[in-house]
Design a protein around this motif. Structure first.
Motif, PDB file in Angstrom:
ATOM      1  N   LEU A 157       1.541   4.209  -3.036  1.00 54.68           N
ATOM      2  CA  LEU A 157       1.360   5.637  -2.773  1.00 54.68           C
ATOM      3  C   LEU A 157       2.674   6.418  -2.924  1.00 54.68           C
TER       4      LEU A 157
ATOM      5  N   LYS B  21      -2.013  13.643  -1.572  1.00 49.20           N
ATOM      6  CA  LYS B  21      -1.967  13.383  -3.007  1.00 49.20           C
ATOM      7  C   LYS B  21      -3.315  13.626  -3.683  1.00 49.20           C
TER       8      LYS B  21
ATOM      9  N   LYS C 182      -2.741   9.772   1.214  1.00 50.97           N
ATOM     10  CA  LYS C 182      -3.821   9.875   0.204  1.00 50.97           C
ATOM     11  C   LYS C 182      -4.360  11.304   0.147  1.00 50.97           C
ATOM     12  N   LYS C 183      -4.549  11.907   1.305  1.00 46.97           N
ATOM     13  CA  LYS C 183      -5.067  13.274   1.350  1.00 46.97           C
ATOM     14  C   LYS C 183      -4.073  14.242   0.706  1.00 46.97           C
TER      15      LYS C 183
ATOM     16  N   ASN D 241      -3.845   7.216   5.183  1.00 48.19           N
ATOM     17  CA  ASN D 241      -4.862   8.233   4.870  1.00 48.19           C
ATOM     18  C   ASN D 241      -4.248   9.620   4.686  1.00 48.19           C
TER      19      ASN D 241
ATOM     20  N   LYS E 142       0.837  -1.205   0.000  1.00 45.10           N
ATOM     21  CA  LYS E 142       0.000   0.000   0.000  1.00 45.10           C
ATOM     22  C   LYS E 142       0.872   1.255   0.000  1.00 45.10           C
TER      23      LYS E 142
ATOM     24  N   MET F 299      -6.214  12.070  -3.138  1.00 46.29           N
ATOM     25  CA  MET F 299      -6.896  10.799  -3.460  1.00 46.29           C
ATOM     26  C   MET F 299      -8.119  10.601  -2.582  1.00 46.29           C
TER      27      MET F 299
END
Length: 163
Positions: A68, A161, A158-159, A155, A64, A163
């Motif tokens: 990322l 980036k 992701k934020k 998380n 994962k 996503m």
């Protein structure tokens, strides 16, 4: 913890030059790149040894993190030879860097002084830093165990980036 020395969000992450289990010298600037984040996880030997008794969250979430564009790096005081054995015994694929002199550990402020039987010693306080491609600290976690923060780390990336 050396709270007054703990590196904070927004600061430039201190450069380091440490040795990996295979003997290669690794620096922060080697790990940073376009759209590549670095997750520095400072840990004690005691916490690292839990990988033989329970899950190893960095190992279990490595795919994962790689998806990322995050390079996870564990830093502790154990010697290179110990890291080599540990990586082999537990099939660890992420970087494990040795900082026996605690220069990088102290540079990030992730240690505390403890008194053990009348002897003052310094020990690592488990802390994770997410460093952006420009070399700035964008998140800091102070978990008792990395599994307490691994979902937050994923998380947060992701934020960042979008996503």
């Amino acid at each position: 913890m050396a709270k007054d020395k703990l590196r904070k969000v927004g600061e430039v992450a201190p450069e380091f030059h440490l040795y990996e289990a295979d003997g290669a010298k690794v620096s922060l600037s080697d790990l940073l790149g376009e759209n590549r984040y670095v997750l520095l996880y400072f840990t004690s030997t005691e916490e690292k040894s839990r990988c033989d008794r329970s899950g190893c969250p960095l190992k279990e979430n490595l795919e994962k993190l790689i998806e990322l564009d995050v390079t996870p790096v564990l830093i502790d005081v154990d010697p290179v030879e110990e890291h080599k054995r540990f990586k082999h015994d537990h099939n660890i694929k992420f970087l494990m860097l040795s900082d026996p002199a605690m220069e990088t550990i102290k540079g990030y402020g992730v240690y505390e002084k403890v008194n053990i039987h009348g002897i003052e010693k310094e020990k690592i306080v488990s802390t994770a830093f997410l460093i952006n491609p420009e070399g700035r600290i964008v998140h800091v976690w102070e978990p008792k165990k990395i599994e307490d923060s691994i979902d937050d780390i994923i998380n947060a990336v992701k934020k960042l980036k979008g996503m």
